[in-house]
Design an enzyme around this catalytic site. Structure first.
Site, mmCIF file in Angstrom:
data_model
loop_
_atom_site.group_PDB
_atom_site.id
_atom_site.type_symbol
_atom_site.label_atom_id
_atom_site.label_comp_id
_atom_site.label_asym_id
_atom_site.label_seq_id
_atom_site.Cartn_x
_atom_site.Cartn_y
_atom_site.Cartn_z
ATOM 1 N N TRP A 176 62.113 34.360 32.879
ATOM 2 C CA TRP A 176 62.376 35.054 31.619
ATOM 3 C C TRP A 176 63.759 34.583 31.199
ATOM 4 O O TRP A 176 64.756 34.914 31.833
ATOM 5 C CB TRP A 176 62.346 36.564 31.832
ATOM 6 C CG TRP A 176 62.523 37.352 30.576
ATOM 7 C CD1 TRP A 176 61.549 37.678 29.668
ATOM 8 C CD2 TRP A 176 63.724 37.928 30.071
ATOM 9 N NE1 TRP A 176 62.092 38.417 28.637
ATOM 10 C CE2 TRP A 176 63.422 38.581 28.858
ATOM 11 C CE3 TRP A 176 65.049 37.950 30.521
ATOM 12 C CZ2 TRP A 176 64.377 39.245 28.100
ATOM 13 C CZ3 TRP A 176 66.003 38.616 29.760
ATOM 14 C CH2 TRP A 176 65.657 39.263 28.568
ATOM 15 N N HIS B 253 67.882 62.001 3.910
ATOM 16 C CA HIS B 253 69.239 61.460 4.017
ATOM 17 C C HIS B 253 69.239 59.932 4.011
ATOM 18 O O HIS B 253 70.218 59.323 4.427
ATOM 19 C CB HIS B 253 69.908 61.999 5.289
ATOM 20 C CG HIS B 253 69.987 63.492 5.305
ATOM 21 N ND1 HIS B 253 70.810 64.193 4.450
ATOM 22 C CD2 HIS B 253 69.308 64.423 6.019
ATOM 23 C CE1 HIS B 253 70.651 65.498 4.658
ATOM 24 N NE2 HIS B 253 69.739 65.653 5.599
ATOM 25 N N CYS C 75 62.772 37.640 35.964
ATOM 26 C CA CYS C 75 62.119 36.501 36.593
ATOM 27 C C CYS C 75 61.480 36.934 37.921
ATOM 28 O O CYS C 75 61.825 37.991 38.452
ATOM 29 C CB CYS C 75 63.135 35.419 36.885
ATOM 30 S SG CYS C 75 64.179 35.014 35.482
ATOM 31 N N GLU D 56 59.125 56.868 20.813
ATOM 32 C CA GLU D 56 58.314 56.143 21.787
ATOM 33 C C GLU D 56 57.115 55.466 21.085
ATOM 34 O O GLU D 56 56.775 54.322 21.400
ATOM 35 C CB GLU D 56 57.846 57.105 22.897
ATOM 36 C CG GLU D 56 56.898 56.544 23.926
ATOM 37 C CD GLU D 56 57.433 55.338 24.698
ATOM 38 O OE1 GLU D 56 58.619 55.004 24.608
ATOM 39 O OE2 GLU D 56 56.608 54.708 25.382
ATOM 40 N N ASN E 12 67.137 34.579 40.501
ATOM 41 C CA ASN E 12 67.041 35.690 39.539
ATOM 42 C C ASN E 12 68.439 36.250 39.342
ATOM 43 O O ASN E 12 69.183 36.365 40.313
ATOM 44 C CB ASN E 12 66.203 36.844 40.100
ATOM 45 C CG ASN E 12 64.725 36.563 40.041
ATOM 46 O OD1 ASN E 12 64.306 35.515 39.569
ATOM 47 N ND2 ASN E 12 63.940 37.501 40.537
ATOM 48 N N GLY E 13 68.747 36.670 38.124
ATOM 49 C CA GLY E 13 70.058 37.272 37.877
ATOM 50 C C GLY E 13 70.865 36.422 36.911
ATOM 51 O O GLY E 13 70.328 35.520 36.251
ATOM 52 N N LYS F 169 58.729 42.853 32.286
ATOM 53 C CA LYS F 169 58.765 44.141 32.982
ATOM 54 C C LYS F 169 59.985 44.101 33.897
ATOM 55 O O LYS F 169 60.343 43.059 34.384
ATOM 56 C CB LYS F 169 57.481 44.238 33.824
ATOM 57 C CG LYS F 169 57.158 45.601 34.334
ATOM 58 C CD LYS F 169 56.246 46.319 33.387
ATOM 59 C CE LYS F 169 55.950 47.718 33.834
ATOM 60 N NZ LYS F 169 55.600 48.581 32.696
ATOM 61 N N LYS G 92 56.400 51.448 21.071
ATOM 62 C CA LYS G 92 55.142 50.847 21.521
ATOM 63 C C LYS G 92 54.579 49.930 20.444
ATOM 64 O O LYS G 92 54.141 48.827 20.728
ATOM 65 C CB LYS G 92 54.083 51.914 21.851
ATOM 66 C CG LYS G 92 54.244 52.709 23.113
ATOM 67 C CD LYS G 92 53.995 51.956 24.389
ATOM 68 C CE LYS G 92 55.294 51.393 24.938
ATOM 69 N NZ LYS G 92 56.007 52.255 25.859
#
Ligand code: F6R
Length: 609
Positions: free
Chosen positions: A74, A505, A2, A482, A99-100, A604, A486
């Site tokens: 968020w 496998h 947030c 990666e 926040n948190g 982010k 993405k």
């Protein structure tokens, strides 16, 4: 996660709060809200979705609040909705943004309910507003009330509170979630991230753990957790980065992909002193420290973790030093053995990722003596709490999907590999080859970006696909991971990565012509093995996209497209082959019409665990 912005001024703060929220929106964007205070009256606006929707309901700005707090959320506790959006209020007297995560919110909520408080949201944060309100029954001081309230909280918080009866006053508190004060002239500001205030101030003070700050237009007073006055350093940061500026690119992500050659030049600038690489890259303490290091433990999350996985190959192969890499949220919840003379490395773009930060704190507690951060934010908690720091200088990364930060992290880790190798008396001939290649790296990455059009052309093939498989071997296996991350994060296509030798496998069972298989195939000693794995996929009717060194021969067949990548040193290949995978995910997402810079459900800087 947030984002928080607060202001107290002698002018209307509505617009600057909105601008601040917009600058922070990449951190969390499922709902937003704002409370303005003027003439002992609160005016609150909340909307689901992005800040633009909040701006639309704010209308003409007829309510000239001179104090205000704002938040972009968020969701953790309670779905994204206007009711769950911050600010949260108590009795139309107290408003807070937080926040948190408050871990003990349930017992607090029950106790407050028994005392007659009515909860309107499903959030953990609402308890904070009511706790402050309850404390104001015993004191007129908002500072004291916040101090009493936070003493009851277990968990993490960065918060700001305002009281309808106290004009021009904000109280902010920090524990586990960053808060920074922006100093103005006759006005002062607070935010969870300096970037929200970049247009308003160049003088900042970061709160430390446990700090509480009383902020008024003409004064700022900071206290520790015992409410004793403390002095915190004021720093000058002149970073008027316009977060709105996409420099002509359609998305921040594409801009940041293209910024990579520049970011690599910046990170290498003044660090390529090969007479003493350890000192040039990691500071004066580094040569002695790296000379004594016998083991490296890397801890990180997400994309940064993938950078660590690549470094494991490099460190063991080139610096001949043992290395272990672990996801931060795993490391911090298990009992691990601390090897002697071990360098503990955290990798984090933001420097505030809760799991990585806590892993660092744990590492210091259990006996790791040397800590190094590879980080992009100089003022972050991880940098402040590490003994050595490699500042990435990648420039601000706005796109939620990390791109330039990853290649810059890899570059920092390459420098670490070379520095340790040099301190451990590696072969001169090898070091010479290493130095030459490193100097050419930015130009090589610039050349690779020329594949953009051919990748944009093949993205169409993926638009109707539900799944994709990424394959690599050796240090290209983390690059496949990666690439898969993405693709899933911005195009919402389910993607998995496998070390190509693992196919037989299990994963071979998945192969059919509906699941594209993406292979990273640089010209290295594992290429022939990889070619056999390609045959295995081909024999089962798989459709393949092979990113291959332009000097390597592949027989052309209908079910395989080969995308030629400029030749490079094998150990530069992880950086080089990352670029086409970033572009592929970008162009697939573009065709699918997703929200590329702010993909659903993500944020982010993950400051909650
Ligand atoms: C993916 C991505 C995330 C971050 C992760 C760690 O594109 O950006 O996986 O890499 O959340 O973040 P930092 O590096 O800030 O610790």
């Amino acid at each position: 996660m947030c984002g928080i912005v607060g202001a107290c001024a002698q002018r209307s703060v509505e617009e600057l709060l909105l601008n601040g929220l917009q600058a922070l929106e990449y951190r969390g964007y499922d709902s937003a809200g704002l409370t303005l205070l003027a003439h002992q009256t609160f005016k609150t606006f909340k909307e689901t979705g992005k800040v633009a929707r909040l701006a639309a309901v704010l209308g003409e700005g007829t309510f000239a609040g001179t104090t205000g707090i704002a938040h972009t959320r968020w969701a953790t506790h309670g779905k994204p909705s206007a009711v769950n959006a911050h600010p949260h209020h108590s009795h139309d007297r107290v408003a807070i943004v937080h926040n948190g995560i408050i871990e003990n919110y349930m017992p607090l909520r029950q106790r407050l309910q028994q005392a007659g408080y009515i909860f309107v949201s499903d959030t953990d944060s609402e308890v904070i507003a009511h706790l402050i309100h309850a404390s104001l029954a015993h004191t007129d001081s908002l500072l004291e009330a916040v101090h009493t309230a936070v003493a009851e909280l277990i968990g993490t918080y960065g918060l700001v509170a305002i009281d309808r009866h106290q004009a021009d006053t904000m109280v902010a508190a920090r524990s586990g979630s960053p808060m920074v004060i922006g100093h103005g002239i006759g006005e002062n500001f607070i935010a969870s991230d300096q970037m929200a205030l970049a247009a308003l101030s160049s003088q900042f003070t970061y709160l430390e753990e446990g700090d509480i700050a009383l902020i008024q237009p003409k004064s700022i007073a900071i206290f520790d957790d015992a409410l004793q006055p403390v002095v915190r350093k004021q720093v000058e940061i002149d970073a008027k980065v316009s977060v709105q500026d996409k420099a002509g690119f359609r998305h921040f992500m594409l801009k940041e992909i293209h910024e990579q050659p520049h970011a690599l030049r910046q990170t290498l600038r003044e660090r390529l002193d090969f007479s003493n690489l350890a000192r040039a890259a990691f500071g004066d303490q580094a040569p002695a420290l790296l000379a004594g290091v016998e083991h490296v433990q890397i801890v990180a999350c997400g994309t940064s973790y993938h950078a660590g996985l690549v470094a494991q190959y490099w460190l063991e192969d080139m610096a001949k030093i043992s290395c272990r890499v672990e996801i931060a949220s795993e490391f911090r919840y298990r009992n691990s053995i601390v090897p002697s003379n071990c360098l503990f490395v955290t990798i984090s773009q933001s420097g505030e990722t809760a799991d990585t930060l806590e892993a660092l704190r744990l590492a210091k507690k259990i006996g790791y003596q040397h800590t190094l951060s590879i980080c992009n934010v100089a003022t972050s908690s991880i940098v402040r709490e590490s003994s050595l720091n490699y500042m990435m200088h990648a420039g601000t990364e706005i796109g939620v999907a990390s791109t330039k930060a990853f290649t810059v992290q890899l570059t920092g880790l390459l420098l670490l590999t070379g520095a340790i190798a040099q301190q451990h008396h590696c072969h001169e001939a090898w070091f010479e080859q290493y130095s030459q290649a490193l100097k050419q790296l930015p130009q090589i990455i610039e050349n690779v970006l020329n594949v953009e059009q051919s990748i944009a052309d093949l993205a169409e093939d993926f638009s109707d696909k539900q799944h994709a498989l990424f394959l690599g071997r050796g240090e290209q296996y983390p690059i496949a991971m990666e690439g898969a991350l993405k693709l899933k994060e911005i195009s919402y296509i389910h993607a998995e990565a496998y070390a190509a030798g693992e196919l037989k496998h299990g994963p071979l069972a998945l192969i059919d012509n509906n699941m594209p298989v993406i292979v990273v195939a640089p010209n290295n000693e594992l290429l022939e093995k990889l070619k056999s794995n390609i045959q295995e996929v081909q024999a089962r009717g798989g459709v393949m996209y092979v990113f291959a060194d332009q000097e390597v021969h592949f027989d052309c067949i209908d079910s395989m497209k080969v995308i030629r990548i400029p030749h490079c040193e094998p150990w530069l290949a992880p950086l080089v082959y990352t670029i086409p995978l970033q572009l592929l995910s970008y162009y697939v997402a573009l065709i699918k019409g997703t929200d590329i810079d702010q993909p659903r459900n993500l944020a982010k800087s993950v400051t909650v665990e």
